[in-house]
Design a protein around this motif. Structure first.
Motif, PDB file in Angstrom:
ATOM      1  N   ALA A   1     -10.516  -9.182  10.909  1.00  0.00           N
ATOM      2  CA  ALA A   1     -10.518  -8.833  12.899  1.00  0.00           C
ATOM      3  C   ALA A   1     -11.002  -8.535  12.734  1.00  0.00           C
ATOM      4  CB  ALA A   1      -9.029  -8.124  13.583  1.00  0.00           C
ATOM      5  N   ALA A   2     -12.396  -7.711  12.614  1.00  0.00           N
ATOM      6  CA  ALA A   2     -13.487  -7.673  13.144  1.00  0.00           C
ATOM      7  C   ALA A   2     -14.360  -8.685  12.827  1.00  0.00           C
ATOM      8  CB  ALA A   2     -14.063  -6.432  12.979  1.00  0.00           C
ATOM      9  N   GLN A   3     -13.964  -8.947  11.864  1.00  0.00           N
ATOM     10  CA  GLN A   3     -15.163 -10.437  11.053  1.00  0.00           C
ATOM     11  C   GLN A   3     -15.066 -11.717  12.461  1.00  0.00           C
ATOM     12  OE1 GLN A   3     -14.876 -10.922   7.346  1.00  0.00           O
ATOM     13  NE2 GLN A   3     -14.359  -8.348   6.679  1.00  0.00           N
ATOM     14  N   LYS A   4     -13.633 -11.925  12.125  1.00  0.00           N
ATOM     15  CA  LYS A   4     -13.825 -12.829  13.919  1.00  0.00           C
ATOM     16  C   LYS A   4     -13.966 -12.870  14.643  1.00  0.00           C
ATOM     17  CE  LYS A   4      -9.281 -14.384  10.746  1.00  0.00           C
ATOM     18  NZ  LYS A   4      -7.793 -14.821  10.796  1.00  0.00           N
ATOM     19  N   ARG A   5     -14.376 -11.616  15.118  1.00  0.00           N
ATOM     20  CA  ARG A   5     -15.096 -11.376  16.367  1.00  0.00           C
ATOM     21  C   ARG A   5     -16.309 -11.667  16.389  1.00  0.00           C
ATOM     22  NH1 ARG A   5     -10.902  -6.916  16.985  1.00  0.00           N
ATOM     23  NH2 ARG A   5     -12.663  -5.205  16.127  1.00  0.00           N
ATOM     24  N   LEU A   6     -16.889 -10.374  15.145  1.00  0.00           N
ATOM     25  CA  LEU A   6     -18.317 -11.168  15.122  1.00  0.00           C
ATOM     26  C   LEU A   6     -18.651 -12.968  14.961  1.00  0.00           C
ATOM     27  CD1 LEU A   6     -19.296  -8.978  11.901  1.00  0.00           C
ATOM     28  CD2 LEU A   6     -20.554  -8.563  14.554  1.00  0.00           C
ATOM     29  N   LEU A   7     -17.753 -13.101  14.388  1.00  0.00           N
ATOM     30  CA  LEU A   7     -18.063 -14.948  14.153  1.00  0.00           C
ATOM     31  C   LEU A   7     -17.980 -15.438  15.906  1.00  0.00           C
ATOM     32  CD1 LEU A   7     -18.629 -17.611  12.226  1.00  0.00           C
ATOM     33  CD2 LEU A   7     -16.073 -17.710  12.379  1.00  0.00           C
ATOM     34  N   ALA A   8     -16.716 -15.339  16.620  1.00  0.00           N
ATOM     35  CA  ALA A   8     -16.784 -15.419  17.734  1.00  0.00           C
ATOM     36  C   ALA A   8     -17.604 -15.046  18.159  1.00  0.00           C
ATOM     37  CB  ALA A   8     -15.126 -14.968  18.173  1.00  0.00           C
ATOM     38  N   ASP A   9     -17.973 -14.115  19.165  1.00  0.00           N
ATOM     39  CA  ASP A   9     -19.199 -13.431  20.016  1.00  0.00           C
ATOM     40  C   ASP A   9     -20.637 -14.555  18.832  1.00  0.00           C
ATOM     41  OD1 ASP A   9     -17.887 -11.965  20.633  1.00  0.00           O
ATOM     42  OD2 ASP A   9     -18.421  -9.916  19.117  1.00  0.00           O
ATOM     43  N   ALA A  10     -20.742 -14.695  17.720  1.00  0.00           N
ATOM     44  CA  ALA A  10     -21.934 -15.632  17.331  1.00  0.00           C
ATOM     45  C   ALA A  10     -22.698 -16.817  18.321  1.00  0.00           C
ATOM     46  CB  ALA A  10     -21.983 -15.835  15.632  1.00  0.00           C
ATOM     47  N   PHE A  11     -21.048 -17.615  18.088  1.00  0.00           N
ATOM     48  CA  PHE A  11     -20.870 -18.459  18.956  1.00  0.00           C
ATOM     49  C   PHE A  11     -20.290 -19.307  20.338  1.00  0.00           C
ATOM     50  CE2 PHE A  11     -21.171 -19.002  14.179  1.00  0.00           C
ATOM     51  CZ  PHE A  11     -21.851 -20.567  14.289  1.00  0.00           C
ATOM     52  N   ALA A  12     -20.608 -17.605  20.896  1.00  0.00           N
ATOM     53  CA  ALA A  12     -19.689 -17.642  22.267  1.00  0.00           C
ATOM     54  C   ALA A  12     -21.249 -18.878  23.255  1.00  0.00           C
ATOM     55  CB  ALA A  12     -19.914 -16.203  22.798  1.00  0.00           C
ATOM     56  N   GLY A  13     -20.541 -20.012  23.964  1.00  0.00           N
ATOM     57  CA  GLY A  13     -21.167 -20.572  25.052  1.00  0.00           C
ATOM     58  C   GLY A  13     -21.433 -21.581  24.768  1.00  0.00           C
ATOM     59  N   ASP A  14     -21.267 -21.784  22.948  1.00  0.00           N
ATOM     60  CA  ASP A  14     -21.357 -23.323  22.650  1.00  0.00           C
ATOM     61  C   ASP A  14     -20.366 -24.062  22.921  1.00  0.00           C
ATOM     62  OD1 ASP A  14     -23.964 -21.850  21.039  1.00  0.00           O
ATOM     63  OD2 ASP A  14     -23.231 -21.816  19.937  1.00  0.00           O
ATOM     64  N   ASP A  15     -21.229 -25.073  23.093  1.00  0.00           N
ATOM     65  CA  ASP A  15     -20.234 -26.697  23.368  1.00  0.00           C
ATOM     66  C   ASP A  15     -20.453 -27.608  21.733  1.00  0.00           C
ATOM     67  OD1 ASP A  15     -22.416 -27.682  23.531  1.00  0.00           O
ATOM     68  OD2 ASP A  15     -22.404 -28.392  25.128  1.00  0.00           O
ATOM     69  N   TRP A  16     -20.067 -28.816  21.842  1.00  0.00           N
ATOM     70  CA  TRP A  16     -19.417 -29.617  21.452  1.00  0.00           C
ATOM     71  C   TRP A  16     -18.471 -29.129  21.336  1.00  0.00           C
ATOM     72  CZ3 TRP A  16     -18.993 -29.237  15.350  1.00  0.00           C
ATOM     73  CH2 TRP A  16     -19.433 -30.843  15.103  1.00  0.00           C
ATOM     74  N   GLU A  17     -17.406 -29.532  19.391  1.00  0.00           N
ATOM     75  CA  GLU A  17     -15.972 -29.533  19.194  1.00  0.00           C
ATOM     76  C   GLU A  17     -16.178 -27.659  18.857  1.00  0.00           C
ATOM     77  OE1 GLU A  17     -14.039 -31.050  18.888  1.00  0.00           O
ATOM     78  OE2 GLU A  17     -14.817 -32.815  18.714  1.00  0.00           O
ATOM     79  N   ILE A  18     -17.123 -27.230  19.124  1.00  0.00           N
ATOM     80  CA  ILE A  18     -17.331 -25.231  18.088  1.00  0.00           C
ATOM     81  C   ILE A  18     -16.444 -24.520  18.718  1.00  0.00           C
ATOM     82  CG2 ILE A  18     -18.558 -23.573  18.375  1.00  0.00           C
ATOM     83  CD1 ILE A  18     -21.186 -25.204  17.865  1.00  0.00           C
ATOM     84  N   PRO A  19     -16.192 -24.223  20.409  1.00  0.00           N
ATOM     85  CA  PRO A  19     -14.977 -23.139  20.879  1.00  0.00           C
ATOM     86  C   PRO A  19     -13.656 -23.727  20.089  1.00  0.00           C
ATOM     87  CG  PRO A  19     -15.769 -24.415  22.478  1.00  0.00           C
ATOM     88  CD  PRO A  19     -16.425 -25.115  21.568  1.00  0.00           C
ATOM     89  N   ARG A  20     -12.950 -25.155  19.904  1.00  0.00           N
ATOM     90  CA  ARG A  20     -12.067 -24.689  19.133  1.00  0.00           C
ATOM     91  C   ARG A  20     -12.012 -25.049  17.424  1.00  0.00           C
ATOM     92  NH1 ARG A  20      -9.237 -30.868  18.988  1.00  0.00           N
ATOM     93  NH2 ARG A  20     -11.220 -32.420  18.481  1.00  0.00           N
ATOM     94  N   LEU A  21     -13.058 -25.431  17.089  1.00  0.00           N
ATOM     95  CA  LEU A  21     -13.419 -24.887  15.995  1.00  0.00           C
ATOM     96  C   LEU A  21     -13.141 -23.692  15.473  1.00  0.00           C
ATOM     97  CD1 LEU A  21     -16.395 -27.380  14.676  1.00  0.00           C
ATOM     98  CD2 LEU A  21     -13.536 -27.552  14.306  1.00  0.00           C
ATOM     99  N   ILE A  22     -13.683 -22.538  16.221  1.00  0.00           N
ATOM    100  CA  ILE A  22     -14.032 -21.164  16.294  1.00  0.00           C
ATOM    101  C   ILE A  22     -12.657 -20.740  16.114  1.00  0.00           C
ATOM    102  CG2 ILE A  22     -14.803 -18.819  16.886  1.00  0.00           C
ATOM    103  CD1 ILE A  22     -16.996 -20.023  15.577  1.00  0.00           C
ATOM    104  N   ALA A  23     -11.888 -21.477  17.252  1.00  0.00           N
ATOM    105  CA  ALA A  23     -10.366 -20.736  17.876  1.00  0.00           C
ATOM    106  C   ALA A  23      -9.487 -21.078  16.753  1.00  0.00           C
ATOM    107  CB  ALA A  23      -9.962 -21.234  18.955  1.00  0.00           C
ATOM    108  N   ASP A  24      -9.976 -21.331  15.779  1.00  0.00           N
ATOM    109  CA  ASP A  24      -8.949 -21.709  14.098  1.00  0.00           C
ATOM    110  C   ASP A  24      -8.962 -20.419  13.618  1.00  0.00           C
ATOM    111  OD1 ASP A  24      -7.772 -24.515  15.727  1.00  0.00           O
ATOM    112  OD2 ASP A  24      -9.620 -25.779  14.030  1.00  0.00           O
TER     113      ASP A  24
END
Ligand code: FAD
Length: 418
Positions: A240-263
């Protein structure tokens, strides 16, 4: 000194089962212990080039490897607006030459396991708790409480090797951070890919989504790389902590990134790790020796870790057989043969790790411009060849010696010609 016959191998991924195959062929008695409750399947795609293909043939698994090929057609690069900027065929993307192939790490592990499971003892869901080398053999206590004695112990348990920690010390002494992290997991096939990969670059970040021929219907792999000069502090068991680190690293990025990260939230095969290499002055101590990523991880950036794991297994088993089970002679020969090739691949990893991500928007724009225009230039074949030759050189950096003609006598422990 009595010739070694029984060998405990920690780790059932690539290096472990490959070593077990060769040791059994030479008349040794290998046992493989794997911490996971069953063989770890899936994972990510790995290239097999040069010597690795030759060794698959010698192991008698090349047909199975071919059948499990990812069979990728190629890949495209898209810009921030989702426009395709350039496309490359799979062979160029993978720096592959005629005969090379690519398959999922878990599929290769499965092929090696199936090839050896009748002849080799596998202990799943267990791990070495402690070991004591008294010079004549190694007393091993397993987490399960079982105690056994082996002539030799091999740590083939990956970059975060437990065997290495027990015998050589804490990993931080040997780990070199290459300035980036990688994450990959199975997700819905959002981009509707079929044997295709799509790359998208942001400053200091790279996203790659791919779907291979063997991918389950409606799924793909989402892969993320982000550069960070300092190592991140997190618990390796806390997904869970690693998923948060990944989400933080890509926060605010557009293209398809938000939904690819949400998966990542629903992924049960989530992988997150530093892109790092492992350096040790020696790969053996007494009757314990390290193999594959445990000994010399060259990181995913080299693209050669699987090949080196297969080659190391072949060389270690071959040298043990050639030395009649004398581990002192064999471990020295194994390291002497492997080291130069490993160091060449480590240099490649340094170079590739720097190129995986690009630090600024204008450099990304330049890279995309080159990608768009290069296929139309007369130098395109020269450039493709230069890239391929460097990768191919790395894939053949360890000489594949002939070890035929050895078998450790099953009854006596003496080596006989066969
Ligand atoms: C995203 C990514 C992409 C990659 N792409 C490529 C590529 O294109 N080409 C390539 O050649 N390589 C690639 N690699 C590298 C490659 O996967 C590794 O180099 C290779 O798997 C190393 O094999 P190994 O058997 O040494 O270790 P691993 O595959 O790491 O296996 C170690 C095994 O040990 C087990 N284990 C761990 N701890 C214990 C314990 N305490 N007791 C018992 N068992 C234990 C683990 O469960 C695992 O099964 C890539 C790696 C990543 C992460």
């Amino acid at each position: 000194m009595r010739a070694a016959r029984t060998v405990l191998i920690s780790g059932a991924s690539i290096a472990g089962p490959a070593l077990a195959l060769w040791l059994h062929r030479y008349g040794f008695v290998p046992t493989v212990v794997e911490r996971a409750p069953a063989l770890r399947t899936g994972g990510y795609k790995v290239d097999l080039r040069g010597s690795a293909i030759e060794l698959c043939e010698r192991m008698g698994v090349l047909a199975e490897v071919r059948a499990a090929s990812t069979d990728m057609a190629g890949g495209s690069y898209v810009d921030a607006r989702g426009r395709t900027v350039g496309e490359l065929p799979a062979e160029i993307l993978g720096g592959r030459a005629e005969g090379d192939d690519e398959l999922m790490r878990g599929d290769l592990a499965g092929i090696l396991y199936e090839k050896t499971r009748q002849d080799v003892e596998y202990l799943f869901g267990d791990s070495i708790a402690s070991l004591h080398d008294d010079g004549e053999g190694v007393d091993v206590t397993f987490e399960s409480g079982t105690r056994r004695r082996f002539d030799l112990v091999v740590g083939a348990d990956g970059m975060h090797s437990h065997t290495r920690r027990l015998v050589f010390g804490e990993e931080s002494r040997f780990r070199e951070h290459l300035g980036a992290y990688v994450s990959i997991f199975t997700a819905p096939n959002r981009l509707d890919l079929d044997r295709w990969e799509t790359y998208h670059a942001r400053p200091d970040k790279l996203i790659c989504v791919y779907s291979t021929s063997g991918e389950a219907a409606g799924t793909a792999k989402n892969l993320f790389v982000f550069a960070t000069p300092a190592e991140l502090a997190y618990d390796h068991r806390d997904t869970a902590a690693q998923k948060r680190l990944l989400a933080d690293a890509f926060a605010g990025d557009d293209w398809e990134i938000p939904r690819l990260i949400a998966d990542a939230a629903d992924a049960d095969d989530f992988y997150f790790d530093a892109i790092a290499t492992i350096h040790l002055d020696r790969w053996s101590q007494g009757r314990v020796v390290l193999l594959g990523d445990a000994a010399h991880c060259t990181s995913p950036a080299s693209g050669q870790g699987t090949g080196l794991a297969l080659t190391g297994a072949y060389v270690l088993a071959g040298e043990l057989a050639a030395a009649g089970g004398d581990h002192v002679v064999a471990f020295t020969a194994y390291e002497t043969l492997m080291r130069p090739g490993v160091e060449l691949n480590r240099r490649l990893a340094h170079k590739m790790a720097k190129q995986m991500t690009v630090p600024s928007r204008w450099k990304i724009a330049l890279r995309l411009f080159l990608l768009r225009t290069l296929p139309k230039t007369p130098w395109k074949n020269l450039i493709a060849r230069a890239i391929r030759e460097e990768i191919q050189g790395a894939a053949r950096a360890v000489p594949v010696k002939e070890y035929g003609g050895y078998e450790v006598g099953r009854a006596s422990g003496a080596v006989q010609g066969v």
